[in-house]
Design a protein around this motif. Structure first.
Motif, PDB file in Angstrom:
ATOM      1  N   ARG A   1      -7.956   9.749  -4.826  1.00 23.98           N
ATOM      2  CA  ARG A   1      -8.846   9.294  -6.256  1.00 23.98           C
ATOM      3  C   ARG A   1      -9.631  10.490  -6.617  1.00 23.98           C
ATOM      4  O   ARG A   1      -9.853  10.640  -7.633  1.00 23.98           O
ATOM      5  N   ARG A   2     -10.218  11.272  -5.693  1.00 26.44           N
ATOM      6  CA  ARG A   2     -11.086  12.277  -6.081  1.00 26.44           C
ATOM      7  C   ARG A   2     -10.310  13.636  -6.803  1.00 26.44           C
ATOM      8  O   ARG A   2     -10.630  13.977  -7.851  1.00 26.44           O
ATOM      9  N   ALA A   3      -9.046  13.701  -6.360  1.00 25.81           N
ATOM     10  CA  ALA A   3      -8.224  14.606  -7.157  1.00 25.81           C
ATOM     11  C   ALA A   3      -7.811  14.209  -8.398  1.00 25.81           C
ATOM     12  O   ALA A   3      -7.294  14.780  -9.440  1.00 25.81           O
ATOM     13  N   LEU A   4      -8.132  13.006  -8.923  1.00 20.40           N
ATOM     14  CA  LEU A   4      -7.578  12.316 -10.276  1.00 20.40           C
ATOM     15  C   LEU A   4      -8.707  12.679 -11.344  1.00 20.40           C
ATOM     16  O   LEU A   4      -9.854  12.623 -11.033  1.00 20.40           O
ATOM     17  N   ARG A   5      -8.689  12.966 -12.513  1.00 22.74           N
ATOM     18  CA  ARG A   5      -9.386  13.090 -13.700  1.00 22.74           C
ATOM     19  C   ARG A   5      -9.840  11.589 -13.954  1.00 22.74           C
ATOM     20  O   ARG A   5      -9.017  10.710 -13.678  1.00 22.74           O
ATOM     21  N   PRO A   6     -10.970  11.234 -14.527  1.00 24.03           N
ATOM     22  CA  PRO A   6     -11.110   9.968 -14.917  1.00 24.03           C
ATOM     23  C   PRO A   6     -10.142   9.136 -15.801  1.00 24.03           C
ATOM     24  O   PRO A   6      -9.588  10.009 -16.654  1.00 24.03           O
ATOM     25  N   ASP A   7      -9.732   7.930 -15.293  1.00 19.87           N
ATOM     26  CA  ASP A   7      -8.687   7.157 -15.904  1.00 19.87           C
ATOM     27  C   ASP A   7      -7.324   7.739 -15.378  1.00 19.87           C
ATOM     28  O   ASP A   7      -6.361   7.434 -16.123  1.00 19.87           O
ATOM     29  N   GLY A   8      -7.310   8.594 -14.207  1.00 18.98           N
ATOM     30  CA  GLY A   8      -5.944   8.938 -13.873  1.00 18.98           C
ATOM     31  C   GLY A   8      -5.378   7.887 -13.101  1.00 18.98           C
ATOM     32  O   GLY A   8      -6.232   6.920 -12.558  1.00 18.98           O
ATOM     33  N   LEU A   9      -4.164   7.903 -12.825  1.00 19.14           N
ATOM     34  CA  LEU A   9      -3.505   6.969 -12.238  1.00 19.14           C
ATOM     35  C   LEU A   9      -2.773   7.407 -10.695  1.00 19.14           C
ATOM     36  O   LEU A   9      -2.266   8.368 -10.629  1.00 19.14           O
ATOM     37  N   PHE A  10      -2.964   6.421  -9.907  1.00 15.94           N
ATOM     38  CA  PHE A  10      -2.337   6.644  -8.456  1.00 15.94           C
ATOM     39  C   PHE A  10      -1.183   5.532  -8.393  1.00 15.94           C
ATOM     40  O   PHE A  10      -1.472   4.428  -8.353  1.00 15.94           O
ATOM     41  N   LEU A  11      -0.026   6.126  -8.007  1.00 17.94           N
ATOM     42  CA  LEU A  11       1.258   5.246  -7.443  1.00 17.94           C
ATOM     43  C   LEU A  11       1.580   5.427  -6.181  1.00 17.94           C
ATOM     44  O   LEU A  11       1.810   6.546  -5.902  1.00 17.94           O
ATOM     45  N   GLY A  12       1.696   4.526  -5.447  1.00 17.02           N
ATOM     46  CA  GLY A  12       2.138   4.794  -4.111  1.00 17.02           C
ATOM     47  C   GLY A  12       3.015   3.798  -3.419  1.00 17.02           C
ATOM     48  O   GLY A  12       2.944   2.678  -4.098  1.00 17.02           O
ATOM     49  N   ALA A  13       3.694   4.130  -2.390  1.00 22.04           N
ATOM     50  CA  ALA A  13       4.806   3.146  -1.804  1.00 22.04           C
ATOM     51  C   ALA A  13       4.970   3.746  -0.368  1.00 22.04           C
ATOM     52  O   ALA A  13       5.061   4.930  -0.125  1.00 22.04           O
ATOM     53  N   PHE A  14       4.903   2.782   0.390  1.00 15.78           N
ATOM     54  CA  PHE A  14       5.124   3.243   1.877  1.00 15.78           C
ATOM     55  C   PHE A  14       5.697   1.746   2.754  1.00 15.78           C
ATOM     56  O   PHE A  14       5.870   0.839   1.983  1.00 15.78           O
ATOM     57  N   LEU A  15       6.429   1.970   3.903  1.00 14.02           N
ATOM     58  CA  LEU A  15       6.772   0.825   4.782  1.00 14.02           C
ATOM     59  C   LEU A  15       5.449   0.267   5.155  1.00 14.02           C
ATOM     60  O   LEU A  15       4.799   0.840   6.078  1.00 14.02           O
ATOM     61  N   GLY A  16       5.654  -0.979   4.937  1.00 10.48           N
ATOM     62  CA  GLY A  16       4.427  -1.846   5.747  1.00 10.48           C
ATOM     63  C   GLY A  16       4.553  -2.826   6.753  1.00 10.48           C
ATOM     64  O   GLY A  16       5.674  -2.693   7.208  1.00 10.48           O
ATOM     65  N   ALA A  17       3.811  -3.584   7.000  1.00 14.49           N
ATOM     66  CA  ALA A  17       3.785  -4.658   8.324  1.00 14.49           C
ATOM     67  C   ALA A  17       5.142  -5.489   7.915  1.00 14.49           C
ATOM     68  O   ALA A  17       5.339  -6.123   7.095  1.00 14.49           O
ATOM     69  N   GLY A  18       5.932  -5.722   9.031  1.00 14.70           N
ATOM     70  CA  GLY A  18       7.063  -6.393   9.035  1.00 14.70           C
ATOM     71  C   GLY A  18       8.337  -5.758   9.010  1.00 14.70           C
ATOM     72  O   GLY A  18       9.465  -6.090   9.244  1.00 14.70           O
ATOM     73  N   THR A  19       8.118  -4.397   8.978  1.00  7.82           N
ATOM     74  CA  THR A  19       9.262  -3.532   8.797  1.00  7.82           C
ATOM     75  C   THR A  19       9.796  -3.421  10.227  1.00  7.82           C
ATOM     76  O   THR A  19       9.345  -3.248  11.197  1.00  7.82           O
ATOM     77  N   LEU A  20      11.194  -3.060  10.265  1.00  4.60           N
ATOM     78  CA  LEU A  20      11.888  -3.057  11.391  1.00  4.60           C
ATOM     79  C   LEU A  20      11.658  -4.162  12.633  1.00  4.60           C
ATOM     80  O   LEU A  20      11.590  -4.096  13.757  1.00  4.60           O
ATOM     81  N   ALA A  21      11.538  -5.374  12.048  1.00  4.16           N
ATOM     82  CA  ALA A  21      11.373  -6.586  12.833  1.00  4.16           C
ATOM     83  C   ALA A  21      12.633  -6.641  14.202  1.00  4.16           C
ATOM     84  O   ALA A  21      12.455  -7.004  15.072  1.00  4.16           O
ATOM     85  N   THR A  22      13.839  -6.374  13.483  1.00  3.59           N
ATOM     86  CA  THR A  22      14.806  -6.588  14.113  1.00  3.59           C
ATOM     87  C   THR A  22      14.989  -5.494  15.494  1.00  3.59           C
ATOM     88  O   THR A  22      15.125  -5.762  16.467  1.00  3.59           O
ATOM     89  N   LEU A  23      14.716  -4.184  15.019  1.00  6.47           N
ATOM     90  CA  LEU A  23      14.736  -3.192  15.970  1.00  6.47           C
ATOM     91  C   LEU A  23      13.593  -3.443  17.042  1.00  6.47           C
ATOM     92  O   LEU A  23      13.859  -3.306  18.266  1.00  6.47           O
ATOM     93  N   ARG A  24      12.486  -3.707  16.687  1.00  9.36           N
ATOM     94  CA  ARG A  24      11.281  -4.061  17.409  1.00  9.36           C
ATOM     95  C   ARG A  24      11.587  -5.095  18.527  1.00  9.36           C
ATOM     96  O   ARG A  24      11.222  -4.930  19.773  1.00  9.36           O
TER      97      ARG A  24
END
Length: 275
Positions: free
Chosen positions: A119-142
């Motif tokens: 957020r600090r690396a962004l200019r005012p009104d700059g946009l952050f977009l993110g994606a990652f593997l969250g809770a519930g991932t790999l339930a079968t392997l677990r």
């Protein structure tokens, strides 16, 4: 490495260097496609972009200058970027009008800190977009690993962030208009080696400090338990929960919530049936 850190930073760099030898991941590709769709819905031009966790440098934003950062030396070199951890950014404040991060935030020690730095690396009104593997991932392997190592369990899986917590983290990091949503992706595997190959391609195997390697016996038992969960076609379904994040660097031009107590009509009056 600090005793309070969740992940082994040195091990993470090695995992990413290994993944760079065959830099293909359908999970990363899927995340990027979804982020492109979100970016396409924004009526803005972005000139200075940070690819936060760049892998081989496949993020493309037409017309933009893209700075790339990866924790792995090989990926950073392939992308023409810098090697650094996402929670230790080397960029000045206000350097970018767009920061994109696909497939790495679930492996960062200080996620709140990484988001605050983005957020600090962004200019005012700059946009952050993110994606990652969250809770519930790999339930079968677990489940298969727990069955295989029931007599001598070991720490094999990372702590995972659910979508509600992800939204809270955006707010804590100072983003305006924070949005977090989740997509469930189900993949059917012919066997455990195919799943392990995909996880290695994402550099998403075990990064917990001091975690002992699986013995050959445990690995064979896990493969058998995984196969035992197969459907009639001989394929085992595994689940990936992809959490998507959207947030804006605060700016006076953005919509602001109404001041508390400023409403001119009560909720009770609004809900009252018309006569």
């Amino acid at each position: 490495m600090s005793d309070s850190e969740i992940f082994d930073r040195a091990r993470r760099r090695l995992r990413r260097d290994r993944a760079a030898r065959a830099p293909e991941s359908f999970l990363r590709d899927h995340m990027l496609e979804a982020l492109y769709e979100r970016l396409g819905a924004v009526n803005r031009e972005f000139r200075d972009v940070l690819d936060l966790g760049s892998f081989a440098g496949d993020l493309a934003v037409p017309g933009a200058r893209i700075a790339r950062l990866d924790a792995g030396a090989r990926f950073a070199g392939m992308a023409g970027g810098v090697q650094a951890d996402e929670d230790r950014l080397p960029f000045a404040e206000g350097s970018f009008d767009l920061v994109v991060s696909a497939g790495v935030l679930d492996q960062v020690n200080d996620v709140p800190g990484a988001l605050a730095l983005a957020r600090r690396a962004l200019r005012p009104d700059g946009l952050f977009l993110g994606a990652f593997l969250g809770a519930g991932t790999l339930a079968t392997l677990r489940s298969a690993v727990m069955e295989a190592e029931a007599d001598r369990p070991a720490a094999r899986f990372h702590p995972q962030i659910d979508v509600r917590s992800a939204g809270d983290l955006l707010g804590r990091a100072g983003f305006a208009l924070p949005v977090a949503d989740v997509e469930t992706l189900t993949v059917r595997y012919a066997g455990l080696p195919n799943l392990i190959r995909d996880l290695r391609g994402m550099a998403a195997t075990n990064l917990l400090p001091g975690a002992p390697p699986m013995t050959r016996t445990s690995l064979l038992r896990t493969a058998e338990a995984f196969a035992a969960r197969a459907d009639a076609d001989g394929r085992t379904a595994e689940r990936f929960e992809i959490v998507y994040l959207t947030g804006w660097a605060p700016d006076a031009s953005q919509p602001q919530p109404a001041r508390r107590g400023s409403a001119t009509t009560s909720l009770a009056a609004a809900l009252k049936p018309r006569e």
